[in-house]
Scaffold this motif. Sequence first.
Motif, PDB file in Angstrom:
ATOM      1  N   LYS A 190     -49.955 125.329  60.815  1.00  0.00           N
ATOM      2  CA  LYS A 190     -49.765 124.568  62.058  1.00  0.00           C
ATOM      3  C   LYS A 190     -50.165 123.108  61.858  1.00  0.00           C
ATOM      4  N   VAL A 191     -51.274 122.871  61.172  1.00  0.00           N
ATOM      5  CA  VAL A 191     -51.737 121.507  60.910  1.00  0.00           C
ATOM      6  C   VAL A 191     -50.748 120.788  60.003  1.00  0.00           C
ATOM      7  N   ILE A 209     -42.512 126.881  67.357  1.00  0.00           N
ATOM      8  CA  ILE A 209     -41.807 127.222  66.115  1.00  0.00           C
ATOM      9  C   ILE A 209     -42.485 128.389  65.410  1.00  0.00           C
ATOM     10  N   LEU A 210     -43.800 128.329  65.269  1.00  0.00           N
ATOM     11  CA  LEU A 210     -44.511 129.389  64.555  1.00  0.00           C
ATOM     12  C   LEU A 210     -44.460 130.710  65.308  1.00  0.00           C
ATOM     13  N   ALA A 259     -38.208 131.749  57.561  1.00  0.00           N
ATOM     14  CA  ALA A 259     -38.336 132.043  58.984  1.00  0.00           C
ATOM     15  C   ALA A 259     -38.780 130.810  59.768  1.00  0.00           C
ATOM     16  N   ILE A 260     -39.730 130.057  59.208  1.00  0.00           N
ATOM     17  CA  ILE A 260     -40.197 128.837  59.862  1.00  0.00           C
ATOM     18  C   ILE A 260     -39.053 127.831  59.976  1.00  0.00           C
ATOM     19  N   GLN A 285     -35.178 124.848  63.494  1.00  0.00           N
ATOM     20  CA  GLN A 285     -33.862 124.406  63.957  1.00  0.00           C
ATOM     21  C   GLN A 285     -33.573 124.940  65.358  1.00  0.00           C
ATOM     22  N   ALA A 286     -33.856 126.211  65.591  1.00  0.00           N
ATOM     23  CA  ALA A 286     -33.544 126.828  66.878  1.00  0.00           C
ATOM     24  C   ALA A 286     -34.364 126.228  68.019  1.00  0.00           C
ATOM     25  N   VAL A 287     -35.674 126.099  67.813  1.00  0.00           N
ATOM     26  CA  VAL A 287     -36.555 125.596  68.868  1.00  0.00           C
ATOM     27  C   VAL A 287     -36.252 124.140  69.201  1.00  0.00           C
ATOM     28  N   LEU A 288     -36.111 123.302  68.176  1.00  0.00           N
ATOM     29  CA  LEU A 288     -35.877 121.882  68.429  1.00  0.00           C
ATOM     30  C   LEU A 288     -34.519 121.644  69.094  1.00  0.00           C
ATOM     31  N   GLN A 289     -33.488 122.362  68.657  1.00  0.00           N
ATOM     32  CA  GLN A 289     -32.183 122.194  69.304  1.00  0.00           C
ATOM     33  C   GLN A 289     -32.207 122.680  70.746  1.00  0.00           C
TER      34      GLN A 289
END
Length: 278
Positions: free
Chosen positions: A149-150, A169-170, A191-192, A197-201
């Motif tokens: 995460k960091v 994302i995580l 997976a990350i 890509q999915a979360v940001l879009q």
Amino acid sequence: MRRGIAPCVGKKILRVERPRCRKRPILITPAAPALNRRLQGRTIAATDRLGKRVCVRLDTGDTLLFEPRMTGLVLLADPPTSEHLRLRLLLGDGSQLLYWDRRGLGSVRLFSAEELAGLYPTEKLGPDALAITAEQLRGRLKASRREIKVALLDQRAVAGIGNLYAAEILHVAGVHPRQRCDRLRIADYEAIHAAMQAVLQEAIAHEGSTLSDGTYRNALNQAGGYQNHHRVYDRVGQACGCGRGKIERILQAQRSTYFCAACQRRGNSRRSGLVADA
């Protein structure tokens, strides 16, 4: 923000104004008279982005770089308040481009093409989160002993991910936020990357997240909508979508992290159902 101000492309800048502001001053360079001289009469050729910075490209090759930080907004409509307005560009068709910043943590700087290239070479700003490949992501992080995460918040490693989105994302990837980068498997990085890509879009489609403080607004001074789709962020104690656990909160590098211990178990990524979850 970048997409929101795209309608200003092709418009001429008539003049630049720096309104009187009694709040914490922000960095604006060059000073107002010089800024006005270099911008007056110029045409906005394009809008662009460098990580979490918004770029207004001019027909001269210069770039006006807005760095919003925590509370800055780049607007086409009237701002949330007049007292936190920092810069106004009056455009030829009677419209305006504004920079507003409640806490005064952001900046506005004008660069020539050469200056900008010298300030943001690739080694100081990582590949964009929407352009990086899974292989590149793993290559930049796999040797690090930092918690994942960091590491995702390090703009030198990958540019454009903020605290809220790193947590989301995580969660979608099924990776525990405290998992060390050097202990993640190839499948974890894949997976990350897919979750990134999915979360940001999805967040872009909903024009960002306006939280309870109401600070973030889109270019038309309207609330974003992605806060209604958060899976973990700011949902402590609520049931996770996995149906097995509740959302928890921890601190990492002085930032809040939200996750579900049931479906984000350390050393055991949840990759099945990724597309459906995203």
